[in-house]
Design a protein around this motif. Structure first.
Motif, mmCIF file in Angstrom:
data_model
loop_
_atom_site.group_PDB
_atom_site.id
_atom_site.type_symbol
_atom_site.label_atom_id
_atom_site.label_comp_id
_atom_site.label_asym_id
_atom_site.label_seq_id
_atom_site.Cartn_x
_atom_site.Cartn_y
_atom_site.Cartn_z
ATOM 1 N N LEU A 1 38.782 26.275 47.786
ATOM 2 C CA LEU A 1 39.395 27.459 48.382
ATOM 3 C C LEU A 1 38.855 28.744 47.766
ATOM 4 N N PHE A 2 38.459 28.649 46.512
ATOM 5 C CA PHE A 2 38.058 29.848 45.771
ATOM 6 C C PHE A 2 36.680 29.662 45.143
ATOM 7 N N HIS A 3 35.738 29.255 45.963
ATOM 8 C CA HIS A 3 34.368 29.097 45.455
ATOM 9 C C HIS A 3 33.847 30.444 44.963
ATOM 10 N N SER A 4 33.215 30.425 43.792
ATOM 11 C CA SER A 4 32.766 31.692 43.205
ATOM 12 C C SER A 4 31.583 31.460 42.282
ATOM 13 N N ARG B 1 52.042 34.199 32.876
ATOM 14 C CA ARG B 1 51.514 32.919 33.343
ATOM 15 C C ARG B 1 50.088 33.080 33.861
ATOM 16 N N VAL B 2 49.279 32.061 33.586
ATOM 17 C CA VAL B 2 47.877 32.058 33.984
ATOM 18 C C VAL B 2 47.627 30.878 34.909
ATOM 19 N N PHE B 3 47.047 31.152 36.083
ATOM 20 C CA PHE B 3 46.656 30.115 37.039
ATOM 21 C C PHE B 3 45.136 30.096 37.101
ATOM 22 N N GLU B 4 44.529 28.969 36.757
ATOM 23 C CA GLU B 4 43.085 28.880 36.850
ATOM 24 C C GLU B 4 42.722 28.463 38.266
ATOM 25 N N LEU B 5 41.922 29.278 38.934
ATOM 26 C CA LEU B 5 41.589 29.059 40.331
ATOM 27 C C LEU B 5 40.303 28.282 40.510
ATOM 28 N N SER B 6 39.420 28.299 39.526
ATOM 29 C CA SER B 6 38.191 27.527 39.589
ATOM 30 C C SER B 6 37.747 27.243 38.167
ATOM 31 N N GLU B 7 37.025 26.154 37.990
ATOM 32 C CA GLU B 7 36.505 25.823 36.654
ATOM 33 C C GLU B 7 35.273 24.956 36.795
ATOM 34 N N VAL C 1 46.449 33.559 49.474
ATOM 35 C CA VAL C 1 45.124 32.949 49.390
ATOM 36 C C VAL C 1 44.068 33.908 49.930
ATOM 37 N N LYS C 2 44.375 34.524 51.066
ATOM 38 C CA LYS C 2 43.439 35.497 51.639
ATOM 39 C C LYS C 2 43.250 36.678 50.689
ATOM 40 N N ASP C 3 44.338 37.168 50.095
ATOM 41 C CA ASP C 3 44.259 38.296 49.168
ATOM 42 C C ASP C 3 43.374 37.959 47.970
ATOM 43 N N ILE C 4 43.516 36.726 47.462
ATOM 44 C CA ILE C 4 42.701 36.302 46.323
ATOM 45 C C ILE C 4 41.228 36.247 46.724
ATOM 46 N N LYS C 5 40.953 35.704 47.914
ATOM 47 C CA LYS C 5 39.566 35.616 48.372
ATOM 48 C C LYS C 5 38.945 37.003 48.501
ATOM 49 N N VAL C 6 39.720 37.966 49.000
ATOM 50 C CA VAL C 6 39.215 39.335 49.134
ATOM 51 C C VAL C 6 38.872 39.908 47.757
ATOM 52 N N ALA C 7 39.770 39.677 46.778
ATOM 53 C CA ALA C 7 39.527 40.169 45.415
ATOM 54 C C ALA C 7 38.279 39.542 44.813
ATOM 55 N N ILE C 8 38.096 38.238 45.042
ATOM 56 C CA ILE C 8 36.908 37.550 44.514
ATOM 57 C C ILE C 8 35.646 38.070 45.187
ATOM 58 N N ASP C 9 35.689 38.202 46.513
ATOM 59 C CA ASP C 9 34.496 38.627 47.254
ATOM 60 C C ASP C 9 34.014 40.004 46.812
ATOM 61 N N LYS C 10 34.971 40.909 46.542
ATOM 62 C CA LYS C 10 34.575 42.259 46.120
ATOM 63 C C LYS C 10 33.805 42.224 44.807
ATOM 64 N N LYS C 11 34.260 41.380 43.884
ATOM 65 C CA LYS C 11 33.588 41.284 42.591
ATOM 66 C C LYS C 11 32.338 40.413 42.652
ATOM 67 N N GLU C 12 32.335 39.472 43.601
ATOM 68 C CA GLU C 12 31.172 38.594 43.775
ATOM 69 C C GLU C 12 29.926 39.418 44.089
ATOM 70 N N GLN C 13 30.113 40.500 44.832
ATOM 71 C CA GLN C 13 28.989 41.346 45.213
ATOM 72 C C GLN C 13 28.329 42.018 44.012
ATOM 73 N N LYS C 14 29.092 42.119 42.913
ATOM 74 C CA LYS C 14 28.565 42.800 41.719
ATOM 75 C C LYS C 14 27.974 41.831 40.692
ATOM 76 N N LEU C 15 28.069 40.533 40.964
ATOM 77 C CA LEU C 15 27.573 39.556 39.986
ATOM 78 C C LEU C 15 26.096 39.753 39.622
ATOM 79 N N PRO C 16 25.221 40.053 40.587
ATOM 80 C CA PRO C 16 23.818 40.285 40.192
ATOM 81 C C PRO C 16 23.667 41.394 39.149
#
Length: 238
Positions: free
Chosen positions: A215-218, A232-238, A165-180
């Motif tokens: 857990l994975f707000h984005s 396999r595909v796991f959807e983390l947020s929708e 879960v922590k690893d996923i959050k780190v991956a999301i946060d890194k890309k979140e910074q580039k959303l703008p």
């Protein structure tokens, strides 16, 4: 000509499309920031960014030797360019005297699996232990006509880490910074696809690390965890 990184991304996004039933219809176009855009018939534009779940696990030297030799044997008579992911069995330890034989059997298994496949078309195959030599538990192979250099890799059976879960959050946060930056393109939606080689036990993963939106707000419209070995595909947020 695309560089090796982009070729691998093209292969993975096409593999993801094959594995995710709700992938929208439309043409996938390689881009930068984000990595791809999908042009739908409705003229809606979807931006997709790919990233990889971090793994600190060191590769196994014996497994790497077997894969290197197996690839050499395979490519003596077959020219499909492949991404190959191999999960070795923990129940059948590999002894030095059996490395050559296992390499040859693995090369032959892959050769037989792709022999009727068109080199000019995308395809993917997921093989189980009953289709593979003793010592190999699972295997995924993916081909895309734009893929120019084969990649054969072993998959660590102990992955992911206890705190995925922590690893996923780190991956999301890194890309979140580039959303703008991504939003400057004014696409209708943005997706994030986080790939990983293998999730050891799906039921345990679900139970110990419940996948809930909070857990994975984005800021991405959808976030996915994509297991390459099984598709396999796991959807983390929708």
């Amino acid at each position: 000509m695309q560089d090796e990184k982009k070729q691998l991304e093209v292969l993975l996004i096409n593999y993801f499309r094959e594995c995710y039933d709700a992938f929208p219809k439309g043409r996938i176009v390689p881009a930068e920031s984000p990595d791809f855009m999908v042009k739908a018939p409705s003229k809606r534009l979807l931006g997709i960014e790919l990233t990889r779940l971090h793994s600190a696990v060191s590769p196994d030297e014996t497994q790497n030797r077997i894969l290197q030799l197996s690839q050499e044997l395979y490519e003596r008579s077959d020219h499909h360019k492949l991404l190959v992911k191999v999960l070795f069995s923990e129940k059948h330890p590999i002894h030095a005297e059996s490395e050559l034989a296992l390499s040859a059997r693995l090369a032959n298994s892959i050769r037989n699996a792709v022999k009727s496949r068109n080199e000019r078309s995308f395809f993917n195959l997921n093989l189980e232990s009953t289709q593979l030599p003793t010592g190999i538990e699972k295997l995924a192979l993916i081909h895309h006509p734009q893929f120019e250099e084969s990649v054969w890799e072993s998959v660590n059976s102990a992955y992911p880490s206890p705190d995925i879960v922590k690893d996923i959050k780190v991956a999301i946060d890194k890309k979140e910074q580039k959303l703008p930056l991504y939003r400057r393109h004014h696409f209708d939606e943005y997706w994030l696809v986080i790939s990983c080689d293998h999730i050891q036990n799906t039921r345990s993963f679900r139970k110990q690390n419940p996948i809930q939106d909070e857990l994975f707000h984005s800021g991405f419209r959808r976030v996915f965890l994509f297991e390459i070995l099984s598709g396999r595909v796991f959807e983390l947020s929708e």
